[in-house]
Design an enzyme around this catalytic site. Structure first.
Site, PDB file in Angstrom:
ATOM      1  N   VAL A  22      14.640  -1.932  25.669  1.00  0.00           N
ATOM      2  CA  VAL A  22      14.684  -0.860  24.989  1.00  0.00           C
ATOM      3  C   VAL A  22      13.899  -0.708  23.709  1.00  0.00           C
ATOM      4  CG1 VAL A  22      15.923   0.826  23.537  1.00  0.00           C
ATOM      5  CG2 VAL A  22      17.058   0.023  25.660  1.00  0.00           C
ATOM      6  N   ASP A  40      12.445  -9.998  16.583  1.00  0.00           N
ATOM      7  CA  ASP A  40      13.518 -10.399  17.543  1.00  0.00           C
ATOM      8  C   ASP A  40      13.952 -12.016  17.161  1.00  0.00           C
ATOM      9  OD1 ASP A  40      14.922  -9.461  20.464  1.00  0.00           O
ATOM     10  OD2 ASP A  40      14.919 -11.359  20.149  1.00  0.00           O
ATOM     11  N   THR A  90      24.867  -3.352  22.586  1.00  0.00           N
ATOM     12  CA  THR A  90      26.106  -3.238  22.048  1.00  0.00           C
ATOM     13  C   THR A  90      27.060  -3.646  23.243  1.00  0.00           C
ATOM     14  OG1 THR A  90      25.726  -1.045  22.180  1.00  0.00           O
ATOM     15  CG2 THR A  90      25.988  -1.761  20.112  1.00  0.00           C
ATOM     16  N   THR A 125      23.996   2.194  21.285  1.00  0.00           N
ATOM     17  CA  THR A 125      25.142   3.022  21.719  1.00  0.00           C
ATOM     18  C   THR A 125      26.294   2.400  21.180  1.00  0.00           C
ATOM     19  OG1 THR A 125      24.008   3.236  23.794  1.00  0.00           O
ATOM     20  CG2 THR A 125      26.336   3.744  23.820  1.00  0.00           C
ATOM     21  N   CYS A 265      24.849   0.252  29.907  1.00  0.00           N
ATOM     22  CA  CYS A 265      25.096   1.537  29.374  1.00  0.00           C
ATOM     23  C   CYS A 265      26.347   2.139  30.116  1.00  0.00           C
ATOM     24  CB  CYS A 265      23.874   2.430  29.712  1.00  0.00           C
ATOM     25  SG  CYS A 265      22.662   1.823  28.807  1.00  0.00           S
ATOM     26  N   ARG A 336      21.982  -8.943  33.379  1.00  0.00           N
ATOM     27  CA  ARG A 336      23.127  -9.122  32.316  1.00  0.00           C
ATOM     28  C   ARG A 336      24.215  -7.994  32.950  1.00  0.00           C
ATOM     29  NH1 ARG A 336      20.223  -7.978  26.846  1.00  0.00           N
ATOM     30  NH2 ARG A 336      18.953  -6.781  28.319  1.00  0.00           N
TER      31      ARG A 336
END
Length: 438
Positions: A22, A40, A90, A125, A265, A336
């Site tokens: 993202v 990062d 998240t 999120t 998500c 992931r």
């Protein structure tokens, strides 16, 4: 001169905290217009970006080579920026409660390097309230600054779809929000620099947080319905895809498909919403029931394959099964939170040896997260069954002759699970095949 104008003039910089699937495309997009610091913690990832390599495959190596983003793993470089975008994952814990560790950690690092007059926008999120109730106190504590006085905050949920070359940052309407009208205006104008589709100004940060978390919850529930239909129709001996094609001729039928629901998500966000609901004394009925169905689909696929092995008189214990595809979605290297791991583990429970092949996946990530070493397509031979789990473009071109060459020629029946239904079912409705799909 306000912050927006200073960004345009090059007097101030924008920072992107978190350069994954993202964050990195966002950093690259903004770098075409203004000065950008891309931060990062993963030094290996930063070195790849500096070398012009795109491990996410989201924008490509050529774009990374030519971008003006200042890639860094040094947190102190964040001091050079005044507009900060936080785009860290998240995830959820094993018990399905929100794992806010990444967003809390990002808030700490940013707080330690926050300058007066900054605007911080979170994209991760979360459930309504996290930005103001959890992130702001961390920013204040670490910086010694006061929110609303020394710095402002906003929230703009990410809507990037990894692996999707059509629905990109530039082409998706962006929800933006701010703690006050002035902040909202700044956040909106900054995002309008790169989002061609325009922005939607949400009336509050909590509204923007809630909008994001329900987008994926809605999709999750619809896919759960399709998965439940698939289970029912399989018991009836009816092909689900054929039913959906027929029903889809009605103008208002929602065209969802059954499948494995993984990723960061759709399989995660609903738990953020139900967690907050539980805190407020409400136990979710529909959302959690949808989650249970979707979480059990890997097990269901594996059990269906075992039943078909038994039908084909092939011994289950010791069987070799090829699993083609391991990522959470097609044409994306991200493993992931993939639900293919559930198929893998369930097959192992039956004493089956899974042979996993995924030419699109990040092999190092799969080894680190799951302890799985991928095989090559050349290793797929003398198999007792084959599962095509992900619709990668590399698999779409496989014809029946090639697929047939994967099986043990001693078997009279070839057990073939085409989970996504990417092949022509009629081609495999032959005496030598037991074909199954969701």
């Amino acid at each position: 001169m306000d912050l927006y104008e200073k960004l345009l003039s090059g007097e101030e910089k924008l920072s992107l905290v978190g350069l994954g699937y993202v964050g990195m495309p966002i950093a690259v997009a903004f770098a075409r217009k203004i000065k950008v610091v891309g931060f990062d913690l993963n030094e290996k990832k930063i070195e790849l970006y500096k070398a012009g390599v795109d491990p996410t495959n989201e924008v490509g190596g050529e774009v990374i080579k030519n971008t003006t983003v200042e890639f860094t793993a040094d947190p102190s470089k964040l001091k050079e920026a005044k507009f900060h975008i936080v785009a860290v994952p998240t995830p959820v814990n094993p018990d399905h409660t929100p794992d806010l560790t990444p967003v809390e950690g990002a808030s700490r690092i940013l707080g330690q390097n926050l300058q007066k007059g900054s605007v911080v926008v979170f994209e991760s999120t979360v459930y309504p309230g996290v930005t103001e109730d959890i992130c702001v106190p961390i920013l204040e504590k670490e910086s010694g600054l006061k929110c609303g006085v020394d710095f402002k905050i906003g929230y703009s949920p990410e809507r990037i779809n990894p692996g999707d070359k059509v629905h990109r940052l530039e082409t998706i309407t962006k929800i933006v929000s701010g703690m006050d009208e002035e902040t909202l205006d700044t956040v909106a104008k900054v995002y309008e620099l790169v989002v061609e589709a325009g922005v939607h100004r949400a009336e509050s940060i909590k509204v923007a947080e809630a909008a994001k978390v329900i987008e994926n919850s809605q999709r999750d529930i619809n896919i759960a319905f399709m998965n439940e239909l698939s289970i029912i129709f399989n018991k009836m001996g009816i092909d689900t895809k054929s039913v959906l094609e027929a029903a889809g001729t009605k103008w208002n039928f929602l065209k969802f498909q059954p499948g494995l629901v993984g990723g960061h998500c759709i399989g995660v966000d609903p738990y953020y919403l139900t967690y907050k609901a539980e805190e407020l004394g409400y136990h979710s009925q529909i959302i959690l029931s949808g989650r249970r169905i979707n979480d059990d689909m890997g097990k269901y696929v594996a059990e269906s394959l075992v039943k078909n092995l038994i039908k084909a008189d092939i011994p289950v214990k010791g069987a070799k099964v090829a699993i083609l595809g391991f990522t959470f979605k097609e044409n994306c290297p991200d493993t992931r939170n993939t639900k293919v791991i559930d198929i893998y583990k369930e097959l192992q429970e039956y004493g089956i040896t899974p042979v996993v092949v995924d030419p699109a996946a990040d092999a190092d990530e799969a080894k680190r997260l799951y302890g799985i070493t991928f095989n090559t397509m050349d290793d797929v031979k003398n198999m007792d069954a084959v599962v095509v789990a992900v619709a990668h473009k590399q698999f779409l071109s496989l014809d029946k002759k090639t697929i047939s060459s994967f099986f043990n020629p001693a078997h009279h029946k070839k057990v073939f699970s085409d989970i996504k239904g990417i092949y022509d079912r009629k081609e495999y409705l032959t005496d030598d095949y037991i074909y199954w799909r969701l």
